[in-house]
Design a protein around this motif. Structure first.
Motif, PDB file in Angstrom:
ATOM      1  N   PHE A  18      24.700  33.927 -18.465  1.00  0.00           N
ATOM      2  CA  PHE A  18      23.370  34.378 -19.147  1.00  0.00           C
ATOM      3  C   PHE A  18      22.462  34.574 -18.080  1.00  0.00           C
ATOM      4  O   PHE A  18      21.805  35.795 -17.939  1.00  0.00           O
ATOM      5  CB  PHE A  18      22.775  33.886 -20.264  1.00  0.00           C
ATOM      6  N   ILE A  19      22.223  33.622 -17.122  1.00  0.00           N
ATOM      7  CA  ILE A  19      21.213  33.622 -16.253  1.00  0.00           C
ATOM      8  C   ILE A  19      21.690  34.852 -14.969  1.00  0.00           C
ATOM      9  O   ILE A  19      20.853  35.536 -14.645  1.00  0.00           O
ATOM     10  CB  ILE A  19      21.104  32.297 -15.528  1.00  0.00           C
ATOM     11  N   ARG A  20      23.189  34.702 -14.818  1.00  0.00           N
ATOM     12  CA  ARG A  20      23.265  35.849 -13.686  1.00  0.00           C
ATOM     13  C   ARG A  20      23.278  37.080 -14.194  1.00  0.00           C
ATOM     14  O   ARG A  20      23.136  37.882 -13.505  1.00  0.00           O
ATOM     15  CB  ARG A  20      24.744  35.266 -13.212  1.00  0.00           C
ATOM     16  N   ALA A  21      23.568  37.263 -15.357  1.00  0.00           N
ATOM     17  CA  ALA A  21      23.527  38.398 -16.206  1.00  0.00           C
ATOM     18  C   ALA A  21      21.965  38.899 -16.121  1.00  0.00           C
ATOM     19  O   ALA A  21      21.839  40.047 -15.654  1.00  0.00           O
ATOM     20  CB  ALA A  21      24.000  38.389 -17.694  1.00  0.00           C
ATOM     21  N   ALA A  22      21.156  38.169 -16.402  1.00  0.00           N
ATOM     22  CA  ALA A  22      19.851  38.558 -16.220  1.00  0.00           C
ATOM     23  C   ALA A  22      19.233  38.784 -15.187  1.00  0.00           C
ATOM     24  O   ALA A  22      18.602  40.134 -14.683  1.00  0.00           O
ATOM     25  CB  ALA A  22      18.875  37.144 -17.026  1.00  0.00           C
ATOM     26  N   GLU A  23      19.768  38.160 -14.072  1.00  0.00           N
ATOM     27  CA  GLU A  23      19.330  38.559 -12.843  1.00  0.00           C
ATOM     28  C   GLU A  23      19.895  40.054 -12.266  1.00  0.00           C
ATOM     29  O   GLU A  23      19.203  40.785 -11.505  1.00  0.00           O
ATOM     30  CB  GLU A  23      20.072  37.522 -11.715  1.00  0.00           C
ATOM     31  N   ARG A  24      21.155  40.293 -12.490  1.00  0.00           N
ATOM     32  CA  ARG A  24      21.938  41.662 -12.319  1.00  0.00           C
ATOM     33  C   ARG A  24      21.181  42.824 -13.263  1.00  0.00           C
ATOM     34  O   ARG A  24      21.161  43.966 -12.737  1.00  0.00           O
ATOM     35  CB  ARG A  24      23.221  41.521 -12.666  1.00  0.00           C
ATOM     36  N   LEU A  25      20.655  42.404 -14.081  1.00  0.00           N
ATOM     37  CA  LEU A  25      20.161  43.159 -15.022  1.00  0.00           C
ATOM     38  C   LEU A  25      18.608  43.212 -14.719  1.00  0.00           C
ATOM     39  O   LEU A  25      17.773  44.204 -15.275  1.00  0.00           O
ATOM     40  CB  LEU A  25      20.199  43.016 -16.685  1.00  0.00           C
ATOM     41  N   ASN A  26      18.055  42.740 -14.068  1.00  0.00           N
ATOM     42  CA  ASN A  26      16.655  42.535 -13.800  1.00  0.00           C
ATOM     43  C   ASN A  26      15.733  42.199 -15.086  1.00  0.00           C
ATOM     44  O   ASN A  26      14.726  43.016 -15.136  1.00  0.00           O
ATOM     45  CB  ASN A  26      16.121  44.032 -13.162  1.00  0.00           C
ATOM     46  N   VAL A  27      16.283  41.278 -15.702  1.00  0.00           N
ATOM     47  CA  VAL A  27      15.325  40.934 -17.042  1.00  0.00           C
ATOM     48  C   VAL A  27      15.278  39.549 -17.034  1.00  0.00           C
ATOM     49  O   VAL A  27      16.088  38.815 -16.326  1.00  0.00           O
ATOM     50  CB  VAL A  27      15.853  41.571 -18.278  1.00  0.00           C
ATOM     51  N   ALA A  28      14.254  39.148 -17.942  1.00  0.00           N
ATOM     52  CA  ALA A  28      14.370  37.603 -18.055  1.00  0.00           C
ATOM     53  C   ALA A  28      15.560  37.031 -18.996  1.00  0.00           C
ATOM     54  O   ALA A  28      16.344  37.700 -19.719  1.00  0.00           O
ATOM     55  CB  ALA A  28      13.120  37.143 -18.773  1.00  0.00           C
ATOM     56  N   THR A  30      15.680  35.095 -21.376  1.00  0.00           N
ATOM     57  CA  THR A  30      15.158  35.179 -22.840  1.00  0.00           C
ATOM     58  C   THR A  30      15.329  36.355 -23.181  1.00  0.00           C
ATOM     59  O   THR A  30      15.924  36.462 -24.373  1.00  0.00           O
ATOM     60  CB  THR A  30      13.742  34.654 -23.063  1.00  0.00           C
ATOM     61  N   THR A  31      15.350  37.514 -22.458  1.00  0.00           N
ATOM     62  CA  THR A  31      15.620  38.867 -22.980  1.00  0.00           C
ATOM     63  C   THR A  31      17.175  38.841 -23.312  1.00  0.00           C
ATOM     64  O   THR A  31      17.673  39.507 -24.120  1.00  0.00           O
ATOM     65  CB  THR A  31      15.176  39.925 -21.997  1.00  0.00           C
ATOM     66  N   VAL A  32      17.743  38.429 -22.340  1.00  0.00           N
ATOM     67  CA  VAL A  32      19.271  38.556 -22.535  1.00  0.00           C
ATOM     68  C   VAL A  32      19.924  37.945 -23.715  1.00  0.00           C
ATOM     69  O   VAL A  32      20.564  38.083 -24.549  1.00  0.00           O
ATOM     70  CB  VAL A  32      20.096  37.921 -21.235  1.00  0.00           C
ATOM     71  N   SER A  33      19.260  36.595 -23.754  1.00  0.00           N
ATOM     72  CA  SER A  33      19.505  35.844 -25.234  1.00  0.00           C
ATOM     73  C   SER A  33      19.163  36.667 -26.255  1.00  0.00           C
ATOM     74  O   SER A  33      19.731  36.543 -27.327  1.00  0.00           O
ATOM     75  CB  SER A  33      18.862  34.564 -25.098  1.00  0.00           C
ATOM     76  N   ALA A  34      17.998  37.135 -26.393  1.00  0.00           N
ATOM     77  CA  ALA A  34      17.489  38.048 -27.490  1.00  0.00           C
ATOM     78  C   ALA A  34      18.603  39.103 -27.641  1.00  0.00           C
ATOM     79  O   ALA A  34      18.710  39.473 -29.130  1.00  0.00           O
ATOM     80  CB  ALA A  34      16.140  38.344 -27.358  1.00  0.00           C
ATOM     81  N   ARG A  35      18.772  39.766 -26.901  1.00  0.00           N
ATOM     82  CA  ARG A  35      19.716  41.011 -26.973  1.00  0.00           C
ATOM     83  C   ARG A  35      21.144  40.256 -27.754  1.00  0.00           C
ATOM     84  O   ARG A  35      21.670  41.136 -28.466  1.00  0.00           O
ATOM     85  CB  ARG A  35      19.863  41.682 -25.404  1.00  0.00           C
ATOM     86  N   ILE A  36      21.799  39.298 -26.959  1.00  0.00           N
ATOM     87  CA  ILE A  36      22.783  38.867 -27.651  1.00  0.00           C
ATOM     88  C   ILE A  36      22.775  38.441 -29.159  1.00  0.00           C
ATOM     89  O   ILE A  36      23.662  38.692 -29.852  1.00  0.00           O
ATOM     90  CB  ILE A  36      23.329  37.562 -26.920  1.00  0.00           C
ATOM     91  N   ARG A  37      21.705  37.784 -29.454  1.00  0.00           N
ATOM     92  CA  ARG A  37      21.392  37.141 -30.778  1.00  0.00           C
ATOM     93  C   ARG A  37      21.332  38.754 -31.705  1.00  0.00           C
ATOM     94  O   ARG A  37      21.674  38.520 -32.773  1.00  0.00           O
ATOM     95  CB  ARG A  37      19.875  36.651 -31.067  1.00  0.00           C
ATOM     96  N   HIS A  38      20.663  39.661 -31.258  1.00  0.00           N
ATOM     97  CA  HIS A  38      20.513  40.851 -31.835  1.00  0.00           C
ATOM     98  C   HIS A  38      21.801  41.398 -32.163  1.00  0.00           C
ATOM     99  O   HIS A  38      22.366  41.942 -33.437  1.00  0.00           O
ATOM    100  CB  HIS A  38      19.571  41.942 -31.150  1.00  0.00           C
ATOM    101  N   LEU A  39      22.774  41.471 -30.933  1.00  0.00           N
ATOM    102  CA  LEU A  39      24.066  42.097 -31.147  1.00  0.00           C
ATOM    103  C   LEU A  39      25.018  41.395 -32.102  1.00  0.00           C
ATOM    104  O   LEU A  39      25.828  41.902 -32.946  1.00  0.00           O
ATOM    105  CB  LEU A  39      24.813  41.942 -29.896  1.00  0.00           C
ATOM    106  N   GLU A  40      24.609  40.105 -32.099  1.00  0.00           N
ATOM    107  CA  GLU A  40      25.504  38.995 -33.125  1.00  0.00           C
ATOM    108  C   GLU A  40      25.224  39.282 -34.509  1.00  0.00           C
ATOM    109  O   GLU A  40      25.933  39.386 -35.510  1.00  0.00           O
ATOM    110  CB  GLU A  40      25.211  37.564 -32.739  1.00  0.00           C
TER     111      GLU A  40
END
Length: 56
Positions: A18-28, A30-40
């Motif tokens: 999740f952390i490396r994904a956030a870095e590559r997407l240039n987001v926090a 917590t944003t990655v986690s929120a997006r995955i929760r929404h997708l789930e």
């Protein structure tokens, strides 16, 4: 489905983190986690197995 949700999922799968994904997407992370929760919620099932700590 929001394209950012799909991009985020694919980035997590690609990087294995999740952390490396956030870095590559240039987001926090917590944003990655929120997006995955929404997708789930949209799909009605968990997408990743493990503890919250394993998502980092």
């Amino acid at each position: 489905m929001d394209i950012e949700l799909a991009r985020t999922f694919l980035e997590i799968v690609s990087t294995g983190s999740f952390i490396r994904a956030a870095e590559r997407l240039n987001v926090a992370q917590t944003t990655v986690s929120a997006r995955i929760r929404h997708l789930e919620q949209l799909l009605g099932r968990p997408l990743f197995i493990g503890t919250k700590a394993a998502r980092h």
